[in-house]
Design a protein around this motif. Structure first.
Motif, PDB file in Angstrom:
ATOM      1  N   LEU A  22       0.910  -1.372   0.204  1.00  0.00           N
ATOM      2  CA  LEU A  22      -0.030   0.136  -0.070  1.00  0.00           C
ATOM      3  C   LEU A  22       0.991   1.162  -0.005  1.00  0.00           C
ATOM      4  O   LEU A  22       0.600   2.492   0.146  1.00  0.00           O
ATOM      5  CB  LEU A  22      -0.840  -0.320   1.459  1.00  0.00           C
ATOM      6  CG  LEU A  22      -1.710  -1.181   1.667  1.00  0.00           C
ATOM      7  CD1 LEU A  22      -2.840  -1.114   2.679  1.00  0.00           C
ATOM      8  CD2 LEU A  22      -2.405  -1.393  -0.232  1.00  0.00           C
ATOM      9  N   ARG A  23       2.084   1.181   0.001  1.00  0.00           N
ATOM     10  CA  ARG A  23       3.684   2.237  -0.065  1.00  0.00           C
ATOM     11  C   ARG A  23       3.313   3.058  -1.684  1.00  0.00           C
ATOM     12  O   ARG A  23       3.124   2.145  -2.143  1.00  0.00           O
ATOM     13  CB  ARG A  23       4.657   1.864   0.936  1.00  0.00           C
ATOM     14  CG  ARG A  23       3.901   1.974   2.112  1.00  0.00           C
ATOM     15  CD  ARG A  23       5.168   1.318   2.643  1.00  0.00           C
ATOM     16  NE  ARG A  23       6.048   0.827   3.084  1.00  0.00           N
ATOM     17  CZ  ARG A  23       5.874  -0.195   3.367  1.00  0.00           C
ATOM     18  NH1 ARG A  23       5.586  -0.441   5.208  1.00  0.00           N
ATOM     19  NH2 ARG A  23       7.255  -0.934   3.026  1.00  0.00           N
ATOM     20  N   GLY A  31      -8.397  -0.579  -4.492  1.00  0.00           N
ATOM     21  CA  GLY A  31      -9.946  -0.159  -4.492  1.00  0.00           C
ATOM     22  C   GLY A  31     -10.772  -0.561  -4.885  1.00  0.00           C
ATOM     23  O   GLY A  31     -11.791  -0.424  -3.948  1.00  0.00           O
ATOM     24  N   SER A  32     -10.828  -1.391  -5.753  1.00  0.00           N
ATOM     25  CA  SER A  32     -12.219  -2.024  -5.949  1.00  0.00           C
ATOM     26  C   SER A  32     -12.310  -3.122  -4.934  1.00  0.00           C
ATOM     27  O   SER A  32     -13.436  -3.371  -4.177  1.00  0.00           O
ATOM     28  CB  SER A  32     -11.807  -3.513  -7.163  1.00  0.00           C
ATOM     29  OG  SER A  32     -12.770  -4.016  -7.421  1.00  0.00           O
ATOM     30  N   GLY A  33     -11.488  -3.409  -4.016  1.00  0.00           N
ATOM     31  CA  GLY A  33     -11.695  -4.672  -2.808  1.00  0.00           C
ATOM     32  C   GLY A  33     -12.502  -4.245  -2.073  1.00  0.00           C
ATOM     33  O   GLY A  33     -13.485  -4.011  -0.984  1.00  0.00           O
ATOM     34  N   ILE A  71      -8.336   3.439   1.713  1.00  0.00           N
ATOM     35  CA  ILE A  71      -8.182   2.194   2.655  1.00  0.00           C
ATOM     36  C   ILE A  71      -6.889   3.136   3.309  1.00  0.00           C
ATOM     37  O   ILE A  71      -7.461   2.732   4.994  1.00  0.00           O
ATOM     38  CB  ILE A  71      -6.920   1.801   1.560  1.00  0.00           C
ATOM     39  CG1 ILE A  71      -7.449   0.879  -0.258  1.00  0.00           C
ATOM     40  CG2 ILE A  71      -5.629   1.133   2.286  1.00  0.00           C
ATOM     41  CD1 ILE A  71      -6.806   1.051  -0.647  1.00  0.00           C
ATOM     42  N   ALA A  72      -6.436   4.347   3.093  1.00  0.00           N
ATOM     43  CA  ALA A  72      -6.120   4.861   3.859  1.00  0.00           C
ATOM     44  C   ALA A  72      -6.706   4.891   5.753  1.00  0.00           C
ATOM     45  O   ALA A  72      -6.324   4.871   6.789  1.00  0.00           O
ATOM     46  CB  ALA A  72      -5.418   6.336   4.492  1.00  0.00           C
ATOM     47  N   LEU A 180      -8.564  -7.250   1.039  1.00  0.00           N
ATOM     48  CA  LEU A 180      -8.997  -6.129  -0.270  1.00  0.00           C
ATOM     49  C   LEU A 180      -8.186  -6.473  -1.229  1.00  0.00           C
ATOM     50  O   LEU A 180      -8.948  -6.368  -2.229  1.00  0.00           O
ATOM     51  CB  LEU A 180      -8.540  -5.127   0.206  1.00  0.00           C
ATOM     52  CG  LEU A 180      -8.495  -4.040   1.554  1.00  0.00           C
ATOM     53  CD1 LEU A 180      -8.281  -2.500   1.160  1.00  0.00           C
ATOM     54  CD2 LEU A 180     -10.344  -3.992   1.566  1.00  0.00           C
ATOM     55  N   ASP A 181      -7.056  -7.149  -1.388  1.00  0.00           N
ATOM     56  CA  ASP A 181      -6.851  -7.663  -2.570  1.00  0.00           C
ATOM     57  C   ASP A 181      -7.471  -9.597  -3.070  1.00  0.00           C
ATOM     58  O   ASP A 181      -7.548  -9.611  -3.929  1.00  0.00           O
ATOM     59  CB  ASP A 181      -4.985  -8.218  -2.158  1.00  0.00           C
ATOM     60  CG  ASP A 181      -4.483  -8.640  -4.078  1.00  0.00           C
ATOM     61  OD1 ASP A 181      -4.697  -7.380  -4.667  1.00  0.00           O
ATOM     62  OD2 ASP A 181      -3.959  -9.430  -3.259  1.00  0.00           O
TER      63      ASP A 181
END
Length: 208
Positions: A22-23, A31-33, A71-72, A180-181
């Motif tokens: 995520l970095r 984002g879809s997840g 996500i953040a 999420l992935d």
């Protein structure tokens, strides 16, 4: 006796301890997840979150605070929920963990040494050895694991419980990223009679 575990010092800003994936940019699949995660039923979301952290209160809090705008925000909420675990919550979460293992690529001597150290650790502290190795290259993880368990065996119970709580917090964030992935592929399993298993999230996989 304290009613809450002694907390480790607050970590640096969130961006410095996000899971590596995520970095430095966004992954469209994550984002879809997140969109799919926000749309899950409360029951399905709670079930999925339970594989990220074994505290029912943690999973309930994370479920109830949806939707997350990004996500953040999701990871920041997970961070705060982890810091707010009570002594009973932490005990419940640690009871659901399994000590990390070395993979078949590790030497017999290393696996034997870890088995002995892990058994002694669990006898001493009463729970699995918890460590987040996210960010360490796979070839370094076996050495990191063995060194960490030997180092932490020297801690007092309260100190080690605090460190375990912080490692669990970091693991929860890394597992959220994995959730999420993988979520698009797991949607059918969430609603199936058999539900999910730890293997669906890549949890408790050997390292090394």
């Amino acid at each position: 006796m304290a009613t809450h575990p002694r907390r480790a010092p607050r970590s640096p800003p969130l961006s410095s301890h996000l899971p590596a994936q995520l970095r430095g940019g966004s992954d469209p699949s994550l984002g879809s997840g997140l969109t799919r995660f926000n749309a899950l039923s409360p029951e399905a979301a709670h079930a999925a979150l339970s594989f990220c952290c074994g505290s029912r209160r943690w999973a309930h809090r994370m479920t109830a605070h949806r939707p997350y705008p990004d996500i953040a925000s999701l990871l920041a909420a997970a961070d705060e929920a982890s810091y707010d675990l009570s002594q009973a919550d932490l005990t419940e979460a640690l009871a659901g963990e399994a000590s990390a293992e070395l993979g078949h690529g590790a030497s017999y001597a290393a696996r034997l040494a870890l088995d002995a150290a892990r058994a002694e650790y669990e006898r001493t502290f009463g729970h699995a050895f918890v460590i987040c190795l996210d960010g360490h290259p796979p070839e370094e993880q076996a050495d990191q694991l063995l060194a960490a368990i030997r180092r932490r065996m020297a801690h007092e119970v309260d100190e080690e419980r605090s460190i375990s709580a912080d490692e669990l917090r970091r693991l929860s964030q890394a597992r959220l990223a994995g959730l999420l992935d993988r979520l698009p592929a797991l949607l059918d399993r969430l609603t199936s009679p058999h539900g999910l298993s730890a293997a669906d999230f890549g949890l408790f996989a050997p390292v090394g």
